[in-house]
Design a protein around this motif. Structure first.
Motif, short mmCIF file in Angstrom:
data_model
loop_
_atom_site.label_atom_id
_atom_site.label_comp_id
_atom_site.label_asym_id
_atom_site.label_seq_id
_atom_site.Cartn_x
_atom_site.Cartn_y
_atom_site.Cartn_z
N THR A 138 -2.59 4.49 1.65
CA THR A 138 -2.95 3.57 0.57
C THR A 138 -2.72 4.15 -0.82
O THR A 138 -2.92 3.45 -1.81
CB THR A 138 -4.42 3.15 0.69
OG1 THR A 138 -5.25 4.32 0.69
CG2 THR A 138 -4.66 2.36 1.97
N GLN A 185 0.32 2.44 -2.66
CA GLN A 185 -0.03 1.08 -3.08
C GLN A 185 -0.95 1.08 -4.28
O GLN A 185 -0.85 0.23 -5.17
CB GLN A 185 -0.67 0.32 -1.92
CG GLN A 185 0.28 -0.05 -0.80
CD GLN A 185 0.54 1.08 0.16
OE1 GLN A 185 0.08 2.21 -0.06
NE2 GLN A 185 1.25 0.82 1.23
N PHE A 215 -4.73 -5.98 -1.79
CA PHE A 215 -4.88 -4.52 -1.73
C PHE A 215 -6.23 -4.14 -1.14
O PHE A 215 -6.33 -3.21 -0.33
CB PHE A 215 -4.72 -3.94 -3.13
CG PHE A 215 -4.99 -2.47 -3.21
CD1 PHE A 215 -4.09 -1.55 -2.71
CD2 PHE A 215 -6.17 -2.00 -3.79
CE1 PHE A 215 -4.34 -0.18 -2.77
CE2 PHE A 215 -6.43 -0.65 -3.86
CZ PHE A 215 -5.51 0.27 -3.35
#
Length: 254
Positions: free
Chosen positions: A48, A51, A110
């Motif tokens: 993550t 991102q 997200f």
């Protein structure tokens, strides 16, 4: 003793039990290497960080473009025809609001992706990491949601164009000021976790003692102890279920 034969009464039962145990031992055995390959799992990083960095760049880009639109289209500074050629019949505040909605949708996606990846890390036994990130992963979405609410209030109020524009830019600036440090801190924590490549909490001695402790310690609370125990119990249930399925598959293969 049996009165007729003079032998213990449970001899036949013991004999049948030993035969059953021998039949179980004669069954297919699973090698030690196969068991270790089932129990030990390779470290999997939390994907993550990239991102989060991309979302930070998009947030900064949105704020910069919003300032440009506000200056050119709303405050009428500079070349007005450039704004009209780009936006057409769309007003400047409407374009800023549409961009804000798109940014909020990206934040929502997200957050859902982060929740999914953190749940996978929790199922692999990284309970401490999951607990540390529990509140941080929702902080971004909460900040953007609060910013959306303030923007709606400002746009709904009957203010002059100049005052409304400066209020909108102030809200976007404050939102960026609070959002970027949180996202940066989250990115750093995830990168540190991936670099450490530590074993699961339940397989480490010190962490296991912390997670399996009973009673109270100085500075601990009932909610914290109960939450730790619940996380550990849920992980053990999932791990035992997965381990049983893999053992059955290995037994069937042999």
């Amino acid at each position: 003793l049996n009165q007729e034969s003079g032998r213990p009464a449970g001899t036949s039962a013991d004999l049948s039990r030993s035969l059953d145990e021998d039949s179980m031992v004669d069954g297919p055995l699973i090698s030690t290497g196969a068991l270790h390959s089932v129990i030990r799992t390779e470290f999997q990083p939390v994907p993550t960080a990239c991102q989060a960095c991309l979302l930070s760049v998009l947030h900064v880009t949105y704020v910069v473009l919003s300032v440009c639109v506000a200056v050119l289209c709303e405050l009428k500074f500079g070349q007005v025809d450039v704004c009209e050629s780009i936006l057409g019949n769309v007003e400047g505040d409407s374009a800023i609001l549409f961009g804000k909605v798109c940014l909020w949708v990206l934040e929502l996606l997200f957050t859902a992706y982060v929740q999914q990846q953190h749940s996978k890390a929790r199922s692999r036994g990284y309970l401490q990491f999951y607990r540390e990130m529990q509140g941080l992963k929702y902080l971004q979405l909460n900040i953007h949601s609060a910013g959306n609410a303030l923007l709606v209030v400002v746009l709904a109020a009957r203010l002059s164009t100049t005052v409304r524009t400066y209020m909108v830019l102030s809200i976007l600036g404050l939102e960026l000021l609070f959002s970027l440090p949180c996202l940066f801190y989250y990115t750093v924590k995830v990168i540190q976790f991936n670099r450490e490549r530590a074993a699961a909490d339940v397989s480490q001695g010190e962490h296991s003692q912390i997670l399996t402790e009973t009673g109270f310690r100085e500075g601990s609370s009932l909610e914290e102890v109960v939450e730790k125990q619940a996380d550990l119990i849920e992980y053990l249930k999932q791990h035992n279920t997965l381990l049983s399925k893999r053992l059955l598959n290995l037994t069937a293969q042999q």
